[in-house]
Design a protein around this motif. Structure first.
Motif, PDB file in Angstrom:
ATOM      1  N   LEU A 119       0.837  -1.186   0.000  1.00 36.60           N
ATOM      2  CA  LEU A 119       0.000   0.000   0.000  1.00 36.60           C
ATOM      3  C   LEU A 119       0.878   1.244   0.000  1.00 36.60           C
ATOM      4  O   LEU A 119       1.612   1.496   0.961  1.00 36.60           O
ATOM      5  CB  LEU A 119      -0.919   0.007   1.218  1.00 36.60           C
ATOM      6  CG  LEU A 119      -1.701  -1.290   1.499  1.00 36.60           C
ATOM      7  CD1 LEU A 119      -2.661  -1.086   2.673  1.00 36.60           C
ATOM      8  CD2 LEU A 119      -2.455  -1.770   0.273  1.00 36.60           C
ATOM      9  N   THR A 120       0.817   2.017  -1.076  1.00 33.83           N
ATOM     10  CA  THR A 120       1.650   3.210  -1.184  1.00 33.83           C
ATOM     11  C   THR A 120       0.918   4.478  -0.761  1.00 33.83           C
ATOM     12  O   THR A 120       1.543   5.442  -0.337  1.00 33.83           O
ATOM     13  CB  THR A 120       2.164   3.379  -2.625  1.00 33.83           C
ATOM     14  OG1 THR A 120       1.037   3.456  -3.520  1.00 33.83           O
ATOM     15  CG2 THR A 120       3.024   2.191  -3.027  1.00 33.83           C
ATOM     16  N   LYS A 121      -0.414   4.486  -0.868  1.00 29.63           N
ATOM     17  CA  LYS A 121      -1.210   5.615  -0.384  1.00 29.63           C
ATOM     18  C   LYS A 121      -2.641   5.140  -0.177  1.00 29.63           C
ATOM     19  O   LYS A 121      -3.343   4.844  -1.139  1.00 29.63           O
ATOM     20  CB  LYS A 121      -1.184   6.784  -1.367  1.00 29.63           C
ATOM     21  CG  LYS A 121      -1.960   8.012  -0.874  1.00 29.63           C
ATOM     22  CD  LYS A 121      -1.913   9.150  -1.872  1.00 29.63           C
ATOM     23  CE  LYS A 121      -2.694  10.365  -1.367  1.00 29.63           C
ATOM     24  NZ  LYS A 121      -2.673  11.480  -2.369  1.00 29.63           N
ATOM     25  N   ILE A 122      -3.071   5.078   1.073  1.00 31.85           N
ATOM     26  CA  ILE A 122      -4.421   4.609   1.371  1.00 31.85           C
ATOM     27  C   ILE A 122      -5.408   5.737   1.113  1.00 31.85           C
ATOM     28  O   ILE A 122      -5.269   6.844   1.634  1.00 31.85           O
ATOM     29  CB  ILE A 122      -4.505   4.129   2.831  1.00 31.85           C
ATOM     30  CG1 ILE A 122      -3.578   2.922   3.039  1.00 31.85           C
ATOM     31  CG2 ILE A 122      -5.939   3.762   3.194  1.00 31.85           C
ATOM     32  CD1 ILE A 122      -3.472   2.464   4.469  1.00 31.85           C
ATOM     33  N   LEU A 123      -6.423   5.457   0.288  1.00 29.08           N
ATOM     34  CA  LEU A 123      -7.406   6.468  -0.090  1.00 29.08           C
ATOM     35  C   LEU A 123      -8.711   6.315   0.686  1.00 29.08           C
ATOM     36  O   LEU A 123      -9.333   7.304   1.072  1.00 29.08           O
ATOM     37  CB  LEU A 123      -7.689   6.373  -1.599  1.00 29.08           C
ATOM     38  CG  LEU A 123      -6.458   6.515  -2.501  1.00 29.08           C
ATOM     39  CD1 LEU A 123      -6.849   6.326  -3.970  1.00 29.08           C
ATOM     40  CD2 LEU A 123      -5.787   7.865  -2.308  1.00 29.08           C
ATOM     41  N   ARG A 124      -9.170   5.111   0.900  1.00 24.53           N
ATOM     42  CA  ARG A 124     -10.359   4.829   1.697  1.00 24.53           C
ATOM     43  C   ARG A 124     -10.135   3.481   2.381  1.00 24.53           C
ATOM     44  O   ARG A 124      -9.814   2.510   1.710  1.00 24.53           O
ATOM     45  CB  ARG A 124     -11.637   4.740   0.857  1.00 24.53           C
ATOM     46  CG  ARG A 124     -12.101   6.050   0.241  1.00 24.53           C
ATOM     47  CD  ARG A 124     -13.472   5.899  -0.409  1.00 24.53           C
ATOM     48  NE  ARG A 124     -14.511   5.646   0.582  1.00 24.53           N
ATOM     49  CZ  ARG A 124     -15.115   4.480   0.751  1.00 24.53           C
ATOM     50  NH1 ARG A 124     -14.791   3.443   0.016  1.00 24.53           N
ATOM     51  NH2 ARG A 124     -16.060   4.332   1.660  1.00 24.53           N
TER      52      ARG A 124
END
Length: 321
Positions: free
Chosen positions: A225-230
């Motif tokens: 996971l490089t950027k969790i959005l939701r």
């Protein structure tokens, strides 16, 4: 499922239903009970499950359960598909930090047999010794009804036994992209928007590994996971995940894409041939039968372009990238 095998003691089962123990009837999503509270070893306990999904946990199983599933579905969707997954050992944590882990414990024997209730007979769905390694089994309702008969195996001493399985009922006609019925095609733009707003996990990811999970009839993708959005499922501190669990041994931390970060497992139907690949994606996954199932995974460039050209008032929720 081996449909050629048929059980012909259905009239006996019907007669046993009438001696079911009072007070053990459920009418809910989940059901938990103990066979120790039953005075009749051959009694049948009726359980009514009124939700689309849930968990049944039967401690010290004795006799049998009759599970009647009546999920809330629209009036025009009378029949539905039911999938259940027997739990024979704990799942690995879905979110973790080390890339590799080893299965160090054998799966326990599931202490019951499961049948689909037919008009005049019981049709085997799962048995511990049926030769099928899949812990996931599915069947369809008949005329809007679906019932399961769960028969406990004979007791073998005082050992603690638990028959636990998760179930899920889905309409035969889906209104949007669904990993349970998908044909492995890419999601359309409208499906991407809906998946982003309704998924349990949405994150920019690198796909760093893939393994075949024969027990789940799926390919298990390992995502960095490089950027969790939701992520409403990520309401716990990932640093507190059970790295010292006796069942999962973490040993190697391979850095991919410049950082270790958080890793996650998602399931994809194995017929899709999913595998690790280069580049960054936006993974959208929903929880299904206790595990995260991949719904859509557009490349980051495609999702970014879609999110930028969509006006906020035209989407189900605010699209992020």
């Amino acid at each position: 499922m081996h449909t050629e095998t048929v059980v012909y003691f259905w009239p006996v089962v019907l007669s046993l239903i009438y001696v079911a123990e009072a007070g053990m009837i459920g009418d809910q999503c989940d059901w938990t009970g103990s066979g120790l509270t039953s005075s009749a070893e051959r009694g049948v306990t009726p359980v009514y499950l009124r939700c689309r999904e849930g968990t049944v946990s039967w401690l010290y199983p004795r006799g049998a359960l009759r599970l009647l599933l009546r999920p809330p579905l629209p009036a025009d969707e009378r029949d539905f598909n039911v999938c259940l997954r027997v739990i024979r050992r704990p799942d690995p944590p879905e979110f973790f930090h080390d890339l590799h882990f080893n299965y160090t414990e054998k799966a326990e024997r599931f202490p019951a047999r499961i049948f689909v209730e037919g008009a005049r007979k019981l049709i085997p769905l799962y048995a511990p010794d049926d030769g099928d390694p899949r812990e996931l089994r599915c069947f369809r309702s008949k005329r809007g009804r679906a019932a399961l008969y769960v028969e406990a195996e004979p007791e073998e001493g005082p050992k603690r036994r638990v028959a636990t399985f998760k179930y899920e009922a889905r309409p035969l006609i889906t209104r949007h992209y669904d990993p349970a019925t998908a044909d492995c095609r890419p999601c359309s733009d409208s499906e991407l928007e809906l998946a982003f707003c309704t998924s349990d996990l949405v994150s920019r990811v690198l796909i760093v590994g893939s393994d075949q999970r024969e027990d789940l009839d799926s390919t298990q993708l390992t995502l960095r996971l490089t950027k969790i959005l939701r992520a409403p499922v990520l309401d716990v501190d990932t640093d507190d995940l059970a790295h010292d669990n006796d069942y999962y041994k973490y040993s190697v931390d391979n850095e991919v894409g410049g950082g270790s970060g958080t890793l996650a497992h998602v399931q994809v139907w194995r017929g899709c041939g999913a595998a690790a690949g280069a580049g960054e994606f936006v993974a959208m996954a929903r929880r299904r039968l206790g595990r995260l199932a991949l719904v859509c995974a557009p490349r980051l460039a495609h999702w970014r372009a879609l999110a930028r050209r969509r006006a906020p008032h035209d989407t189900h929720c605010a699209l992020r990238h």
